[in-house]
Design a protein around this motif. Sequence first.
Motif, PDB file in Angstrom:
ATOM      1  N   CYS A   3       2.730  10.630  -3.855  1.00 14.75           N
ATOM      2  CA  CYS A   3       2.295   9.226  -3.874  1.00 14.75           C
ATOM      3  C   CYS A   3       1.003   9.074  -3.058  1.00 14.75           C
ATOM      4  O   CYS A   3       0.926   9.526  -1.917  1.00 14.75           O
ATOM      5  CB  CYS A   3       3.414   8.359  -3.290  1.00 14.75           C
ATOM      6  N   CYS A  38       6.309   2.217  -4.020  1.00 14.75           N
ATOM      7  CA  CYS A  38       4.922   1.780  -3.810  1.00 14.75           C
ATOM      8  C   CYS A  38       4.363   1.116  -5.075  1.00 14.75           C
ATOM      9  O   CYS A  38       3.557   0.189  -4.990  1.00 14.75           O
ATOM     10  CB  CYS A  38       4.050   2.955  -3.376  1.00 14.75           C
ATOM     11  N   CYS A  43       2.062   6.250   0.118  1.00 17.16           N
ATOM     12  CA  CYS A  43       2.917   6.644   1.254  1.00 17.16           C
ATOM     13  C   CYS A  43       2.922   8.159   1.476  1.00 17.16           C
ATOM     14  O   CYS A  43       3.472   8.618   2.465  1.00 17.16           O
ATOM     15  CB  CYS A  43       4.339   6.128   1.056  1.00 17.16           C
ATOM     16  N   CYS A  87       4.726   6.348  -5.975  1.00 14.79           N
ATOM     17  CA  CYS A  87       6.181   6.476  -6.101  1.00 14.79           C
ATOM     18  C   CYS A  87       6.710   5.119  -6.584  1.00 14.79           C
ATOM     19  O   CYS A  87       5.980   4.114  -6.565  1.00 14.79           O
ATOM     20  CB  CYS A  87       6.812   6.895  -4.772  1.00 14.79           C
TER      21      CYS A  87
HETATM   22 ZN   LIG Z   1       4.879   5.733  -2.207  1.00 16.97          ZN
END
Ligand SMILES: [Zn+2]
Length: 115
Positions: free
Chosen positions: A26, A62, A29, A59
């Motif tokens: 991701c 997110c 994050c 992800c």
């Molecule tokens: Zn993420």
Amino acid sequence: MKRYSSKSIKGKLDRLVGGFYRSRPCDHCRKDSPSCWAHIKSRRYLSTRWLPTNAFSLCNSCHRWAHDHPDSFTQWIDLYCPGRLKELQRAFNISEPIKKAWLEELYEKLKLELQ
Ligand SMILES: [Zn+2]
């Protein structure tokens, strides 16, 4: 250069670009969990659908955050990739219709770039 049908070149671009972004951690994050191929401008717009300036690996949580908090997402893009939104807007603003030859050229270019 190899020639494809319009439908097939769009599918090939989706597989190439989508596969690339889904295989990365991701961007937000940095977790190495399964990612989505997330777009800034909707994937319905062919002028920017496959451009790296329009894509992130996000992800699920997110990706949801980006949809739920578009202003925060935009601020994060400005911090994380300064100038990217302006560059994306320039690519988005093209007025000519998208031609198959352009898609084929983009596919060949991205095949090299996204390795
Ligand atoms: Zn993420």
